[in-house]
Design a protein around this motif. Structure first.
Motif, PDB file in Angstrom:
ATOM      1  N   VAL A  29      19.219 -47.900 -15.153  1.00 26.61           N
ATOM      2  CA  VAL A  29      18.709 -48.700 -16.136  1.00 26.61           C
ATOM      3  C   VAL A  29      17.661 -48.276 -17.040  1.00 26.61           C
ATOM      4  O   VAL A  29      17.885 -48.630 -18.258  1.00 26.61           O
ATOM      5  N   VAL A  30      16.913 -47.477 -16.680  1.00 21.17           N
ATOM      6  CA  VAL A  30      16.133 -46.709 -17.532  1.00 21.17           C
ATOM      7  C   VAL A  30      16.591 -45.852 -18.827  1.00 21.17           C
ATOM      8  O   VAL A  30      16.437 -45.941 -19.791  1.00 21.17           O
ATOM      9  N   VAL A  31      17.840 -45.121 -18.144  1.00 22.40           N
ATOM     10  CA  VAL A  31      18.706 -44.397 -19.082  1.00 22.40           C
ATOM     11  C   VAL A  31      19.413 -45.536 -20.100  1.00 22.40           C
ATOM     12  O   VAL A  31      19.458 -44.915 -21.226  1.00 22.40           O
ATOM     13  N   TYR A  36      17.122 -48.002 -26.334  1.00 28.77           N
ATOM     14  CA  TYR A  36      17.106 -48.982 -27.251  1.00 28.77           C
ATOM     15  C   TYR A  36      16.002 -49.892 -27.152  1.00 28.77           C
ATOM     16  O   TYR A  36      15.667 -50.897 -27.734  1.00 28.77           O
ATOM     17  N   GLU A  37      14.946 -49.298 -26.489  1.00 27.01           N
ATOM     18  CA  GLU A  37      13.666 -50.075 -26.428  1.00 27.01           C
ATOM     19  C   GLU A  37      13.712 -51.426 -25.805  1.00 27.01           C
ATOM     20  O   GLU A  37      12.916 -52.203 -26.535  1.00 27.01           O
ATOM     21  N   LYS A  38      14.420 -51.423 -24.868  1.00 25.83           N
ATOM     22  CA  LYS A  38      14.916 -52.793 -24.374  1.00 25.83           C
ATOM     23  C   LYS A  38      13.894 -52.963 -22.894  1.00 25.83           C
ATOM     24  O   LYS A  38      13.277 -51.937 -22.461  1.00 25.83           O
ATOM     25  N   SER A  39      13.594 -54.237 -22.631  1.00 28.65           N
ATOM     26  CA  SER A  39      12.856 -54.211 -21.384  1.00 28.65           C
ATOM     27  C   SER A  39      13.473 -53.770 -20.246  1.00 28.65           C
ATOM     28  O   SER A  39      14.768 -53.798 -20.123  1.00 28.65           O
ATOM     29  N   LEU A  40      12.895 -53.271 -19.226  1.00 24.56           N
ATOM     30  CA  LEU A  40      13.431 -52.572 -17.869  1.00 24.56           C
ATOM     31  C   LEU A  40      13.616 -53.605 -16.951  1.00 24.56           C
ATOM     32  O   LEU A  40      14.589 -53.479 -16.038  1.00 24.56           O
ATOM     33  N   THR A 155       9.468 -41.206 -24.997  1.00 25.88           N
ATOM     34  CA  THR A 155       8.106 -41.050 -24.234  1.00 25.88           C
ATOM     35  C   THR A 155       7.841 -41.708 -23.168  1.00 25.88           C
ATOM     36  O   THR A 155       7.123 -41.443 -22.255  1.00 25.88           O
ATOM     37  N   PRO A 156       8.295 -42.941 -22.836  1.00 27.23           N
ATOM     38  CA  PRO A 156       7.965 -43.848 -21.848  1.00 27.23           C
ATOM     39  C   PRO A 156       8.323 -43.079 -20.517  1.00 27.23           C
ATOM     40  O   PRO A 156       7.580 -43.153 -19.537  1.00 27.23           O
ATOM     41  N   ILE A 157       9.410 -42.458 -20.663  1.00 25.59           N
ATOM     42  CA  ILE A 157       9.747 -41.698 -19.268  1.00 25.59           C
ATOM     43  C   ILE A 157       8.794 -40.424 -19.110  1.00 25.59           C
ATOM     44  O   ILE A 157       8.179 -40.344 -18.000  1.00 25.59           O
ATOM     45  N   THR A 158       8.618 -39.706 -19.914  1.00 24.76           N
ATOM     46  CA  THR A 158       7.757 -38.480 -19.931  1.00 24.76           C
ATOM     47  C   THR A 158       6.182 -38.709 -19.501  1.00 24.76           C
ATOM     48  O   THR A 158       5.582 -38.146 -18.649  1.00 24.76           O
ATOM     49  N   TYR A 159       5.914 -39.781 -20.380  1.00 29.97           N
ATOM     50  CA  TYR A 159       4.467 -40.144 -20.356  1.00 29.97           C
ATOM     51  C   TYR A 159       3.999 -40.786 -19.039  1.00 29.97           C
ATOM     52  O   TYR A 159       2.967 -40.574 -18.209  1.00 29.97           O
ATOM     53  N   THR A 160       5.049 -41.767 -18.411  1.00 32.56           N
ATOM     54  CA  THR A 160       4.828 -42.327 -17.328  1.00 32.56           C
ATOM     55  C   THR A 160       4.658 -41.363 -15.933  1.00 32.56           C
ATOM     56  O   THR A 160       3.765 -41.384 -15.250  1.00 32.56           O
ATOM     57  N   VAL A 316      24.186 -48.988 -32.295  1.00 27.49           N
ATOM     58  CA  VAL A 316      22.828 -49.058 -32.356  1.00 27.49           C
ATOM     59  C   VAL A 316      22.328 -47.534 -32.586  1.00 27.49           C
ATOM     60  O   VAL A 316      22.703 -47.154 -31.742  1.00 27.49           O
ATOM     61  N   THR A 317      21.184 -47.588 -33.359  1.00 29.50           N
ATOM     62  CA  THR A 317      20.507 -46.222 -33.578  1.00 29.50           C
ATOM     63  C   THR A 317      19.532 -46.321 -32.455  1.00 29.50           C
ATOM     64  O   THR A 317      18.596 -46.829 -32.402  1.00 29.50           O
ATOM     65  N   PRO A 318      19.701 -45.139 -31.764  1.00 29.38           N
ATOM     66  CA  PRO A 318      18.721 -45.093 -30.708  1.00 29.38           C
ATOM     67  C   PRO A 318      17.154 -44.719 -31.375  1.00 29.38           C
ATOM     68  O   PRO A 318      17.141 -43.962 -32.360  1.00 29.38           O
ATOM     69  N   THR A 319      16.143 -45.403 -30.968  1.00 29.29           N
ATOM     70  CA  THR A 319      14.797 -45.163 -31.671  1.00 29.29           C
ATOM     71  C   THR A 319      14.089 -44.451 -30.651  1.00 29.29           C
ATOM     72  O   THR A 319      13.922 -44.664 -29.413  1.00 29.29           O
ATOM     73  N   ALA A 320      13.241 -43.706 -31.106  1.00 28.54           N
ATOM     74  CA  ALA A 320      12.076 -43.131 -30.343  1.00 28.54           C
ATOM     75  C   ALA A 320      10.733 -42.954 -31.193  1.00 28.54           C
ATOM     76  O   ALA A 320      11.012 -43.068 -32.479  1.00 28.54           O
ATOM     77  N   ASP A 321       9.777 -42.624 -30.486  1.00 30.45           N
ATOM     78  CA  ASP A 321       8.655 -42.737 -31.147  1.00 30.45           C
ATOM     79  C   ASP A 321       8.479 -41.763 -32.117  1.00 30.45           C
ATOM     80  O   ASP A 321       7.831 -41.998 -33.384  1.00 30.45           O
ATOM     81  N   ASP A 322       8.867 -40.370 -31.843  1.00 34.29           N
ATOM     82  CA  ASP A 322       8.205 -39.399 -32.798  1.00 34.29           C
ATOM     83  C   ASP A 322       9.294 -38.349 -33.032  1.00 34.29           C
ATOM     84  O   ASP A 322       9.035 -37.321 -33.695  1.00 34.29           O
ATOM     85  N   GLN A 323      10.721 -38.909 -32.960  1.00 33.32           N
ATOM     86  CA  GLN A 323      11.498 -37.728 -32.783  1.00 33.32           C
ATOM     87  C   GLN A 323      12.846 -38.100 -33.353  1.00 33.32           C
ATOM     88  O   GLN A 323      13.387 -39.236 -33.351  1.00 33.32           O
ATOM     89  N   ASN A 324      13.668 -37.294 -33.904  1.00 35.16           N
ATOM     90  CA  ASN A 324      15.030 -37.505 -34.436  1.00 35.16           C
ATOM     91  C   ASN A 324      16.058 -36.821 -33.510  1.00 35.16           C
ATOM     92  O   ASN A 324      15.684 -35.936 -32.904  1.00 35.16           O
TER      93      ASN A 324
END
Ligand SMILES: [Zn+2]
Length: 393
Positions: A29-31, A36-40, A155-160, A316-324
């Motif tokens: 589900v996370v992957v 797409y920054e959807k709710s888990l 980042t939600p994966i790695t920071y958590t 849908v373009t994948p979005t991330a906080d700080d990276q291409n």
């Protein structure tokens, strides 16, 4: 010995494997949603093509996927095989972790012992060790799977996972579960731990050896401050080692190499494993990434797209906080590098102790590698556009 004496270990292995399948199901589900920054948690699992809610019965790990042959019950859209592999992979990884760390105690940590012939339930410190490292494995699996599919590491994966690593580090400070007295038993007159008398003798805990020489007075062995410090330093070093390599490559190649997601992945690993293992993982990971690339070239059918496009509907373009998105996913190789280095550490650690615990040797090695990476990047430098279209005459 009667066969039923072995029942406790069989029971725990099955329980751990099932637990891994359930965690793997959540990681899917996370992957599927995080890029797409959807709710888990909302909405519940749905078919990505027809949005039909997936029945609880069809959502059972492995069985649900196999019974429907990997297709939606309503519209028949095939689901990515990743759902199956992540579930099975997490189950097997958890089982292997339990066997290696708890049952066989491959890291040789005194105090980690589960003798199933005398007790039915593993003692609490075994569970603490297993769950702590299972959290790291889950983070690595999720990061590698997202990276393989979308070329980003959210980042939600790695920071958590890093937060879990830091909190666990503070709760289980080096040399836990051993008593802090094992450290004071080492010869006190030696201040640097690369001394021959220390080689292979630094006590291992849930966290590997942390420092050059005796620890700071404000963070004695076994204190939460030392555990916290070890995790924070590990995370910083993990992040820095990728950022420096990225900078060297980009200076040499003159274009983007590696990603900040890779730095986050090693930062997460460092929070769990201290600072030495992530440094080494970079090199082991580079080899693993190369092997994965070769396997991919061999086994991928011709004309298949480089990125499996699982979303057939609107792109849908994948979005991330700080990276291409990057050209090549380094995350899976790096994750394998971390696991290999981590489990080779009981052997690798003492071999490298004199280098890791000597500031001069380590600095020299770092400088040589830095120059080597820069030189290699410069030598391999090519124009960005190799194939110029030939103008018609
Ligand atoms: Zn459907």
């Amino acid at each position: 010995m009667e066969w039923w004496f072995h029942l406790p270990i069989v029971f725990w292995c099955l329980t751990i494997f099932t637990f891994g399948l359930i965690v793997g199901s959540f990681l899917n589900v996370v992957v599927a949603r995080l890029p797409y920054e959807k709710s888990l948690i909302w909405p519940s699992s749905r078919c990505f093509a027809c949005y039909t809610k997936i029945r609880a019965f069809d959502n059972v790990p492995i069985l649900g996927y196999l019974r429907l042959r990997g297709k939606c019950r309503k519209c028949g859209t095939p689901y990515s095989a990743r759902y199956l592999w992540v579930e099975i992979g997490t189950g097997v990884a958890f089982l292997a972790l339990f066997l290696a760390e708890v049952v066989f105690n491959c890291h040789g940590i005194p105090g980690i012992k589960y003798d199933y012939l005398t007790s039915n339930v593993p003692p609490p410190q075994c569970w603490a060790l297993f769950l702590y490292h299972a959290a790291l494995l889950s983070g690595l699996i999720a990061a590698a799977a997202v990276d393989a599919e979308h070329r980003i590491i959210p980042t939600p994966i790695t920071y958590t996972a890093m937060a879990v690593g830091v909190i666990g580090g503070a709760l289980m400070p080096w040399p836990w579960p051993q008593a802090a007295t094992v450290v004071s038993a080492l010869p006190p007159e030696i201040t640097m731990w690369n001394h021959p008398d220390y080689i292979g003798k630094i006590p291992t805990g849930v966290q590997p050896w942390p420092f050059w020489g005796p620890t700071f007075a404000f963070a004695p062995p076994g204190s939460w401050k030392l555990g916290l410090l070890n995790s924070v330093i590990g995370a910083l070093v993990g992040s820095l080692v990728i950022r420096i390599t990225k900078w060297l490559f980009e200076t040499g190649f003159g274009r983007e190499a590696l990603g900040l997601g890779d730095a986050d992945l090693l930062m997460m690993a460092g929070a769990f494993l201290g600072w030495q293992i992530p440094v080494l993982s970079l090199f082991v990971g580079a080899v693993a990434a190369l092997v994965l690339k070769v396997l991919e070239v061999i086994f991928r059918p011709n004309n298949a797209p480089a990125v499996p496009n699982s979303t057939a509907s609107t792109p849908v373009t994948p979005t991330a906080d700080d990276q291409n998105p990057r050209e090549l996913p380094f995350g899976p190789g790096l994750a394998i590098g971390v696991v290999v280095t981590w489990f080779a550490w009981p052997w690798l650690g003492p071999q490298l102790q004199s280098a890791f615990f000597d500031a001069f040797t380590l600095g020299l090695l770092g400088a040589v590698m830095g120059v080597g990476i820069l030189a290699a990047a410069l030598l391999l430098r090519r124009p960005v556009e190799v194939q110029q279209p030939v103008a018609a005459k």
